[in-house]
Design a protein around this motif. Structure first.
Motif, PDB file in Angstrom:
ATOM      1  N   THR A 139      -3.882  -2.879  -8.539  1.00 28.93           N
ATOM      2  CA  THR A 139      -4.635  -3.682  -7.571  1.00 28.93           C
ATOM      3  C   THR A 139      -4.407  -3.186  -6.150  1.00 28.93           C
ATOM      4  OG1 THR A 139      -4.531  -5.636  -8.989  1.00 28.93           O
ATOM      5  CG2 THR A 139      -5.004  -6.010  -6.658  1.00 28.93           C
ATOM      6  N   SER A 140      -3.193  -2.745  -5.852  1.00 33.23           N
ATOM      7  CA  SER A 140      -2.887  -2.273  -4.495  1.00 33.23           C
ATOM      8  C   SER A 140      -3.687  -1.027  -4.134  1.00 33.23           C
ATOM      9  CB  SER A 140      -1.392  -1.987  -4.354  1.00 33.23           C
ATOM     10  OG  SER A 140      -1.021  -0.781  -5.007  1.00 33.23           O
ATOM     11  N   LEU A 141      -4.250  -0.364  -5.126  1.00 32.94           N
ATOM     12  CA  LEU A 141      -4.975   0.887  -4.908  1.00 32.94           C
ATOM     13  C   LEU A 141      -6.486   0.735  -5.090  1.00 32.94           C
ATOM     14  CD1 LEU A 141      -2.467   3.136  -6.883  1.00 32.94           C
ATOM     15  CD2 LEU A 141      -2.666   2.968  -4.393  1.00 32.94           C
ATOM     16  N   ILE A 142      -6.956  -0.516  -5.179  1.00 37.72           N
ATOM     17  CA  ILE A 142      -8.391  -0.784  -5.341  1.00 37.72           C
ATOM     18  C   ILE A 142      -8.996  -1.169  -3.989  1.00 37.72           C
ATOM     19  CG2 ILE A 142     -10.146  -2.222  -6.440  1.00 37.72           C
ATOM     20  CD1 ILE A 142      -8.305  -2.536  -8.824  1.00 37.72           C
ATOM     21  N   HIS A 143      -9.812  -0.305  -3.443  1.00 39.43           N
ATOM     22  CA  HIS A 143     -10.483  -0.607  -2.174  1.00 39.43           C
ATOM     23  C   HIS A 143     -11.608  -1.615  -2.418  1.00 39.43           C
ATOM     24  CE1 HIS A 143     -13.083   0.285   1.394  1.00 39.43           C
ATOM     25  NE2 HIS A 143     -11.899   0.244   1.970  1.00 39.43           N
ATOM     26  N   SER A 144     -11.922  -2.403  -1.406  1.00 37.83           N
ATOM     27  CA  SER A 144     -12.957  -3.437  -1.542  1.00 37.83           C
ATOM     28  C   SER A 144     -14.312  -2.852  -1.943  1.00 37.83           C
ATOM     29  CB  SER A 144     -13.093  -4.222  -0.239  1.00 37.83           C
ATOM     30  OG  SER A 144     -13.390  -3.351   0.840  1.00 37.83           O
ATOM     31  N   SER A 145     -14.588  -1.622  -1.520  1.00 35.54           N
ATOM     32  CA  SER A 145     -15.870  -1.002  -1.869  1.00 35.54           C
ATOM     33  C   SER A 145     -15.986  -0.794  -3.374  1.00 35.54           C
ATOM     34  CB  SER A 145     -16.027   0.345  -1.142  1.00 35.54           C
ATOM     35  OG  SER A 145     -15.007   1.256  -1.516  1.00 35.54           O
ATOM     36  N   TYR A 146     -14.880  -0.451  -4.018  1.00 34.81           N
ATOM     37  CA  TYR A 146     -14.871  -0.266  -5.474  1.00 34.81           C
ATOM     38  C   TYR A 146     -15.013  -1.613  -6.179  1.00 34.81           C
ATOM     39  CZ  TYR A 146     -13.346   1.195 -10.139  1.00 34.81           C
ATOM     40  OH  TYR A 146     -13.285   1.436 -11.492  1.00 34.81           O
ATOM     41  N   ALA A 147     -14.269  -2.601  -5.692  1.00 32.31           N
ATOM     42  CA  ALA A 147     -14.348  -3.939  -6.294  1.00 32.31           C
ATOM     43  C   ALA A 147     -15.758  -4.503  -6.190  1.00 32.31           C
ATOM     44  CB  ALA A 147     -13.352  -4.872  -5.612  1.00 32.31           C
ATOM     45  N   LEU A 183      -8.953   3.846  -5.791  1.00 30.19           N
ATOM     46  CA  LEU A 183     -10.256   3.620  -6.424  1.00 30.19           C
ATOM     47  C   LEU A 183     -11.217   3.197  -5.313  1.00 30.19           C
ATOM     48  CD1 LEU A 183      -9.245   1.699  -9.688  1.00 30.19           C
ATOM     49  CD2 LEU A 183      -9.896   4.103  -9.452  1.00 30.19           C
ATOM     50  N   LEU A 184     -12.230   4.029  -5.064  1.00 32.17           N
ATOM     51  CA  LEU A 184     -13.174   3.800  -3.978  1.00 32.17           C
ATOM     52  C   LEU A 184     -14.588   3.666  -4.514  1.00 32.17           C
ATOM     53  CD1 LEU A 184     -11.961   6.569  -1.485  1.00 32.17           C
ATOM     54  CD2 LEU A 184     -11.405   4.141  -1.390  1.00 32.17           C
ATOM     55  N   GLY A 185     -15.417   2.943  -3.765  1.00 33.13           N
ATOM     56  CA  GLY A 185     -16.833   2.896  -4.071  1.00 33.13           C
ATOM     57  C   GLY A 185     -17.480   4.241  -3.776  1.00 33.13           C
ATOM     58  N   LYS A 186     -18.672   4.439  -4.300  1.00 36.46           N
ATOM     59  CA  LYS A 186     -19.344   5.739  -4.140  1.00 36.46           C
ATOM     60  C   LYS A 186     -19.587   6.083  -2.674  1.00 36.46           C
ATOM     61  CE  LYS A 186     -21.652   5.463  -8.635  1.00 36.46           C
ATOM     62  NZ  LYS A 186     -22.951   5.332  -9.331  1.00 36.46           N
ATOM     63  N   GLY A 187     -19.966   5.080  -1.879  1.00 36.81           N
ATOM     64  CA  GLY A 187     -20.233   5.335  -0.469  1.00 36.81           C
ATOM     65  C   GLY A 187     -19.000   5.817   0.268  1.00 36.81           C
TER      66      GLY A 187
END
Length: 240
Positions: free
Chosen positions: A30-38, A107-111
């Motif tokens: 969870t500490s490595l999940i950026h909001s864009s990925y979530a 973990l990042l969103g595509k953008g």
């Protein structure tokens, strides 16, 4: 959240790298999940690292405050506050994050992925705080303190306390622009976001009534520095 075998291997790798092994691996993930990925993967009910970042911010302030209090016994309260502000800033936290290669495991969103988010100071600094928050929950304050000082003290806290690491982007920008124009540089707050104890300032750099750069920080001085840095990056005077 069910963690895939491939992801679990990444989490084992970073635990070996930071020399801390989680009892609850989900906290690390969870500490490595950026909001864009979530936001892009809502069907998996992934929580972003923002809540852990909030907690880690408090832990860092506490550990650094105690460190400075004990190390610099001759300093009054005002000087200790200044030193802490120099230490606990986006650039130094990002520096510490890069030391443990935290960007590799985000973990990042595509953008964000496509625009270099894995190397951006703000994202790295937030992830480092979130990781601290996760370690605090998983192992307590002593574990968080040991981790922070191991990865933060020699290269960052000590160097910043001696003034040898912090880059004064405002002065650097002033010197660069003086070669090109005699116009004065102004820094203007665009907006303030968040509660008083966790406010973020958004700053504009203005030359000849034009906004030539923007930056965000936890206080006005940090926002000014980040805004000046962004102008230098745009001008090709600096690289990330």
């Amino acid at each position: 959240m069910k963690i895939s075998s491939g992801r679990m291997q990444c989490l084992k790798e970073i635990q070996s790298q930071i020399n801390y092994f989680f009892k609850d691996t989900n906290l690390l993930n969870t500490s490595l999940i950026h909001s864009s990925y979530a936001n892009e993967n809502k069907k998996y009910n992934n929580e972003s690292n923002e809540r852990l970042e909030f907690l880690g911010d408090v832990v860092i302030d506490l550990v650094v405050s105690e460190y400075l209090y004990k190390r610099f016994t001759e300093f009054p309260e005002g000087e200790l506050t200044k030193r802490r502000a120099s230490v606990v800033c986006e650039s130094s936290l990002a520096f510490a994050a890069r030391k443990i290669n935290i960007g590799k495991y985000l973990l990042l969103g595509k953008g964000e992925e496509n625009t270099g988010g894995r190397h951006r100071d703000s994202i790295l600094a937030d992830a480092f705080e979130a990781l601290l928050g996760a370690i605090y929950i998983d192992g307590g304050l002593k574990s968080a303190e040991d981790f922070l000082l191991e990865h933060f003290e020699q290269e960052v806290i000590y160097a910043l306390s001696k003034g040898s690491l912090f880059i004064d982007y405002k002065t650097e920008l002033q010197e660069v622009l003086q070669k090109r124009t005699k116009s004065k540089i102004n820094y203007q707050v665009e907006k303030e976001v968040g509660p008083d104890h966790r406010k973020k300032f958004y700053m504009n750099v203005i030359v000849e009534n034009k906004v030539i750069g923007k930056g965000m920080g936890r206080n006005k001085k940090e926002a000014e520095q980040n805004a000046a840095k962004q102008v230098l990056l745009k001008m090709g005077e600096r690289s990330e």
